[in-house]
Design an enzyme around this catalytic site. Structure first.
Site, PDB file in Angstrom:
ATOM      1  N   SER A  22       0.769  -1.247  -0.183  1.00 22.17           N
ATOM      2  CA  SER A  22       0.039  -0.092  -0.040  1.00 22.17           C
ATOM      3  C   SER A  22       0.797   1.282  -0.023  1.00 22.17           C
ATOM      4  O   SER A  22       2.113   1.110   0.307  1.00 22.17           O
ATOM      5  CB  SER A  22      -0.930   0.045   1.218  1.00 22.17           C
ATOM      6  OG  SER A  22      -0.134   0.068   2.748  1.00 22.17           O
ATOM      7  N   ASP A  70       4.787 -10.307   8.937  1.00 20.11           N
ATOM      8  CA  ASP A  70       4.964  -9.025   9.929  1.00 20.11           C
ATOM      9  C   ASP A  70       6.428  -8.868  10.359  1.00 20.11           C
ATOM     10  O   ASP A  70       7.285  -9.726  10.810  1.00 20.11           O
ATOM     11  CB  ASP A  70       4.130  -9.721  11.399  1.00 20.11           C
ATOM     12  CG  ASP A  70       4.349  -8.503  12.326  1.00 20.11           C
ATOM     13  OD1 ASP A  70       5.053  -7.530  12.407  1.00 20.11           O
ATOM     14  OD2 ASP A  70       3.493  -8.680  13.582  1.00 20.11           O
ATOM     15  N   ASN A  97      11.044  -0.390   2.827  1.00 18.80           N
ATOM     16  CA  ASN A  97       9.846   0.689   2.983  1.00 18.80           C
ATOM     17  C   ASN A  97       9.044   0.862   3.852  1.00 18.80           C
ATOM     18  O   ASN A  97       8.560   1.590   4.607  1.00 18.80           O
ATOM     19  CB  ASN A  97       9.176   0.656   1.468  1.00 18.80           C
ATOM     20  CG  ASN A  97       7.893   1.473   1.662  1.00 18.80           C
ATOM     21  OD1 ASN A  97       8.093   2.742   1.584  1.00 18.80           O
ATOM     22  ND2 ASN A  97       6.784   0.747   1.616  1.00 18.80           N
ATOM     23  N   TYR A 162       9.066   7.670  16.358  1.00 17.59           N
ATOM     24  CA  TYR A 162       9.189   7.600  14.836  1.00 17.59           C
ATOM     25  C   TYR A 162      10.366   8.308  14.347  1.00 17.59           C
ATOM     26  O   TYR A 162      11.159   7.891  13.329  1.00 17.59           O
ATOM     27  CB  TYR A 162       8.048   7.884  14.141  1.00 17.59           C
ATOM     28  CG  TYR A 162       8.085   8.099  12.522  1.00 17.59           C
ATOM     29  CD1 TYR A 162       7.645   6.934  11.816  1.00 17.59           C
ATOM     30  CD2 TYR A 162       8.147   9.270  11.743  1.00 17.59           C
ATOM     31  CE1 TYR A 162       7.430   6.879  10.610  1.00 17.59           C
ATOM     32  CE2 TYR A 162       8.092   9.048  10.537  1.00 17.59           C
ATOM     33  CZ  TYR A 162       7.939   7.833  10.157  1.00 17.59           C
ATOM     34  OH  TYR A 162       7.711   7.919   8.561  1.00 17.59           O
TER      35      TYR A 162
END
Length: 255
Positions: A22, A70, A97, A162
Site C-alpha cells: 500500500s 509481520d 520501505n 518515529y
C-alpha cells in the site's frame, strides 16, 4: 504518473520491497514490475496486497510475489526473504520501505510502545540488509535503499519514537555503506517529505494543512506515491553505480 524511464538492467532483476502492499510501497511494487523486474514484497495486509498483485499483473503481465509477513518478527522476515530468493533468484535490490508513522505523546509513551515502534520503523532495515547481503556479495553487488523521512529534519513534534527511528536509518545507511562497499553493494536512503497516501488523507490531511505544506515547497504541487518511484529506480539502477552512503531528500524543496 509512473516513471517513463527504462533501466534495462532492472529487467529480470530480483527485487524485494518491505511494506510493498500500500501507499509508497505499492507504487514501488508497480514501478519495478513496469521495469520487468521480478518483484516480491512483504506486507501484513493480505486483502489489499492480493488486489495489488491482480491489478499489476493485469496492467504489466507480471504478477508480484506477495509474502504475508509481520516485519516485527525477525525470523519470519528472514524466512520470507529466503522464500523470495528461492522463487525469483538472488535478490540484488532491497527496498526497506515498511513503516508506521503513528502520532504519539511523549507523556504517554511506554517502554512497550517504544520497542514496538522501533521494531517496525528501524530494526527490520538492519535485518533485511543482513539477510540479502550474502547473496548480493555472491552476485557481485547490489543496491539497498532505505526509506527514512524528513520528519526528523523538520523537528516534527508529534512522533518522537518515529523520528528517532528515521534518524537512526540514516546512521544505519552510512554504516552499511561503509561495510558493504567493498562488495560492490551500494546503500542509500531516501527521505520523502509529505507524500499524500490514502492513509495520510484518512488520518491527517485537511484542506488547510495540505495547502500550508505545499506553500512551503519550491514546487507547488502535492506529492503522491508515484513521485517516489523515479528516485528509487535511479538508486536501484547502474545510473547510480558510484553513489552510496547518501540520503536523497525528495520533498518538493521544503528543505
Amino acid at each position: 504518473m509512473q516513471s517513463a524511464v527504462r533501466y534495462p538492467e532492472l529487467n529480470g532483476a530480483s527485487v524485494l520491497i518491505t511494506g510493498g502492499g500500500s501507499g509508497i510501497g505499492a507504487a514501488l511494487t508497480e514501478g519495478f514490475a513496469r521495469q520487468g523486474s521480478r518483484v516480491a514484497f512483504l506486507d501484513i495486509a493480505e486483502d489489499a496486497s492480493i488486489e495489488l498483485c491482480t491489478r499489476v499483473e493485469a496492467e504489466t503481465g507480471i504478477r508480484p510475489l506477495f509474502l504475508k509477513t509481520d516485519v516485527r518478527d525477525v525470523a519470519a522476515l528472514k524466512a520470507s526473504i529466503a522464500r523470495a530468493a528461492e522463487v525469483h533468484g538472488t535478490i540484488t535490490v532491497l527496498v526497506n520501505n515498511a513503516a508506521w508513522d503513528q502520532r504519539h505523546d511523549l507523556e504517554e509513551m511506554t517502554v512497550e510502545y517504544w520497542e514496538n515502534n522501533q521494531s517496525i520503523n528501524l530494526r527490520p532495515h538492519a535485518f533485511s540488509a543482513q539477510a540479502v547481503a550474502p547473496g548480493m556479495r555472491r552476485a557481485g553487488g547490489g543496491s539497498i535503499i532505505n526509506f527514512t523521512s524528513t520528519s526528523y529534519l523538520i523537528n516534527h513534534p508529534d512522533m518522537p519514537s518515529y523520528t528517532a527511528a528515521k534518524a537512526g536509518i540514516v546512521g544505519l545507511t552510512k554504516g552499511l555503506a561503509g561495510l558493504l562497499g567493498k562488495d560492490n553493494i551500494r546503500v542509500n536512503a531516501i527521505a520523502p517529505g509529505w507524500v499524500i497516501t490514502e492513509r495520510q488523507r484518512k488520518l491527517w490531511v485537511t484542506e488547510e494543512s495540505l495547502a500550508a505544506h505545499v506553500a512551503k515547497q519550491c514546487i507547488k504541487d502535492v506529492m503522491v506515491p508515484d513521485d517516489m518511484v523515479g528516485p528509487v529506480l535511479f538508486l536501484a539502477s547502474n545510473a547510480s553505480r558510484m553513489l552510496t552512503a547518501q540520503t536523497l531528500i525528495v520533498d518538493g524543496g521544503v528543505l
